[in-house]
Design an enzyme around this catalytic site. Structure first.
Site, mmCIF file in Angstrom:
data_model
loop_
_atom_site.group_PDB
_atom_site.id
_atom_site.type_symbol
_atom_site.label_atom_id
_atom_site.label_comp_id
_atom_site.label_asym_id
_atom_site.label_seq_id
_atom_site.Cartn_x
_atom_site.Cartn_y
_atom_site.Cartn_z
ATOM 1 N N LYS A 181 13.181 28.103 -8.345
ATOM 2 C CA LYS A 181 13.247 26.662 -8.588
ATOM 3 C C LYS A 181 12.620 26.350 -9.956
ATOM 4 C CE LYS A 181 11.558 26.469 -4.393
ATOM 5 N NZ LYS A 181 11.072 26.107 -3.048
ATOM 6 N N ASP A 200 8.634 27.631 3.747
ATOM 7 C CA ASP A 200 9.047 26.360 4.366
ATOM 8 C C ASP A 200 10.108 26.564 5.456
ATOM 9 O OD1 ASP A 200 10.905 27.085 2.427
ATOM 10 O OD2 ASP A 200 11.043 25.119 1.485
HETATM 11 C C1 GLC Z 1 13.693 28.868 -2.871
HETATM 12 C C2 GLC Z 1 12.511 29.749 -2.503
HETATM 13 C C3 GLC Z 1 12.419 29.905 -1.002
HETATM 14 C C4 GLC Z 1 12.411 28.549 -0.326
HETATM 15 C C5 GLC Z 1 13.604 27.736 -0.767
HETATM 16 C C6 GLC Z 1 13.617 26.336 -0.173
HETATM 17 O O1 GLC Z 1 14.856 29.525 -2.504
HETATM 18 O O2 GLC Z 1 12.624 31.012 -3.124
HETATM 19 O O3 GLC Z 1 11.260 30.623 -0.652
HETATM 20 O O4 GLC Z 1 12.414 28.705 1.065
HETATM 21 O O5 GLC Z 1 13.626 27.626 -2.178
HETATM 22 O O6 GLC Z 1 12.491 25.611 -0.560
#
Ligand code: GLC
Length: 449
Positions: free
Chosen positions: A159, A195
């Site tokens: 991200k 998450d």
């Molecule tokens: C990105 C992160 C992952 C997370 C997802 C949603 O893919 O690498 O760990 O669960 O975003 O937030």
């Protein structure tokens, strides 16, 4: 009623590359299943793209979890600190959102963790738990190679984050160090989790069929219940049959496995990102990129003279100016009505957009969001079929799923076509998995200690 405005055939034609057919979904499922197994296997894990990290969460909540917990939530658009009290059949929650300035997101790891510790300390003061030593669950939503419930090395940032000195380090230790540097509060880190794990746990608290946690927000990822014996990276001995696995499927496609459906917009979004070549599937699905995909299509059609009479605007031509929330807003307009769409056009300096333009813009949004829903569906169907349970509930959170008017329905439709006949499933909004889920994981962990 005015007569219905139609989408230009030339635009319809050029948007066909954004459609994912049933057959392509099935091809994706075969590839993803292969990647998942690579991630799970001891011999193949290092080379694998979809990492399938073991979370060490092995018990789903049974509803009897009690107590007062702190939670940290880092990894979406916001950083949050929460205090959660779990009681019989209900829970109580206080939380506060703190901004993470851009400079910190791409600065040093030390400043990031100092900032987190400072927010935590302020929050504890404001909520009068300053002198207590509370159990804490840390929702850290990035790929973590976990060695236990309270130990996880960051594999890479995803991200918008890129802080130096964190990759390869134990994130729990970095948090503890930052708190120790301040020396003004005490906490007891009981668990670090993704998450998706929090979302699964939060949903499972009430719904006993919940076996998958999914996020379609800033990023996209899923976790699911796997047989411990298949999770070959499990460190130590386990007497329990199951363990949650964080797939990190956002990285699906990093080895070219999705090239057969990628478009020029996807390649452009990727090459202008802070992590080129990485998180390829995530860049086709999630909120951090969806608006930009639409913008690139709008720019192309404007330059071809198919939109806005060939006249764009500085705002339209600037990267990042078409927010993903616009997609949800535009698709929320009633059929034949372009109220929200007009507002967006005005914000983008395109007041000369005609009804015809609005119909086209909405169609482009629909193609991009439907593609995202279909990609996610192929992933979910892969997991459902892999688990082979007769009835699975999927707990879901994230801004795209939450706010897009048709995402849920699109998913139900496509997943139904893809799951093994006889398997039932339902998709449930999981309320605040990152917060409540963190408390639940911490509670289950405390129960065991
Ligand atoms: C990105 C992160 C992952 C997370 C997802 C949603 O893919 O690498 O760990 O669960 O975003 O937030």
């Amino acid at each position: 009623m005015g007569h219905a405005t139609c989408v230009l055939p030339a635009i319809r034609e050029q948007c066909r590359e954004l459609l994912i057919t049933d057959k392509q979904s099935r091809e994706m499922m075969t590839r993803l299943l292969h990647e998942l197994n690579q991630g799970l296997g001891k011999k193949t894990h290092d080379e694998s793209v979809v990492k399938c990290f073991v979370t060490y969460v092995q018990d789903l909540p049974n509803g009897k979890e009690r107590g007062k917990f702190l939670a940290l939530d880092l990894g979406g658009t916001n950083f949050r600190v929460l205090i959660i009290t779990l009681a019989e059949n209900h829970f109580d929650m206080q939380s506060k959102i703190y901004a993470i300035p851009q400079s910190i997101m791409v600065g040093s790891g030390t400043s990031l963790f100092d900032h987190i510790a400072e927010c935590l300390s302020n929050f504890m003061k404001e909520n009068d738990v300053y002198k207590e030593r509370l159990p804490l669950g840390f929702t850290f939503s990035f790929p973590l190679k976990q060695l236990g419930l309270t130990k996880g090395m960051l594999e890479r940032w995803t991200k918008g984050f890129k802080c130096s000195g964190v990759v390869g380090e134990d994130v729990v230790q970095l948090l503890k160090d930052a708190i120790a540097r301040r020396g003004d509060v005490q906490i007891d880190v009981c668990a670090i989790l993704n998450d998706t794990t929090g979302t699964l746990m939060s949903c499972a608290w009430k719904n006993h069929n919940c076996r998958i946690g999914l996020i379609v927000g800033t990023g996209s990822n899923a976790c699911y219940v796997e047989k411990t014996k298949n999770a070959e990276l499990f460190d130590g001995i386990s007497t329990k049959d199951d363990v949650l696995v964080n797939t990190e499927w956002g990285a699906f496609g990093d080895n070219g496995a999705l090239d057969f459906v990628r478009t020029e917009y996807d390649r452009e979004v990727d090459s202008s990102s802070i992590n080129p070549g990485k998180q390829i599937q995530e860049k086709m699905i999630s909120g951090m990129y969806m608006g930009e995909l639409v913008r690139l299509a709008l720019v192309r059609f404007t330059k071809e003279g198919l939109l806005f009479g060939g006249i764009g605007s500085d705002l339209l031509y600037r990267k990042g100016n078409f927010y993903t929330k616009y997609v949800s807003e535009i698709e929320s307009d009633k059929k034949g009505d372009y109220m929200n769409c007009r507002d967006v056009m005005d914000e983008l300096g395109l007041p000369h957009a005609t009804d015809q333009d609005c119909a086209n813009v909405r169609f482009i949004c629909e193609c991009v969001s439907m593609r995202a829903a279909h990609l996610v569906s192929a992933g979910i169907a892969t997991l459902i079929n892999k688990m082979g349970e007769p009835h699975v509930t999927v707990g879901i959170d994230g801004s795209v799923y939450r706010f897009h008017p048709h995402f849920h329905d699109l998913m139900v439709e496509r997943i139904s076509q893809l799951v093994t006949p006889g398997i039932k499933f339902d998709l449930m909004l999981s309320e605040d998995g990152s917060g409540r889920g963190a408390a639940l994981v911490a509670a289950v962990a405390c129960r065991q200690q």
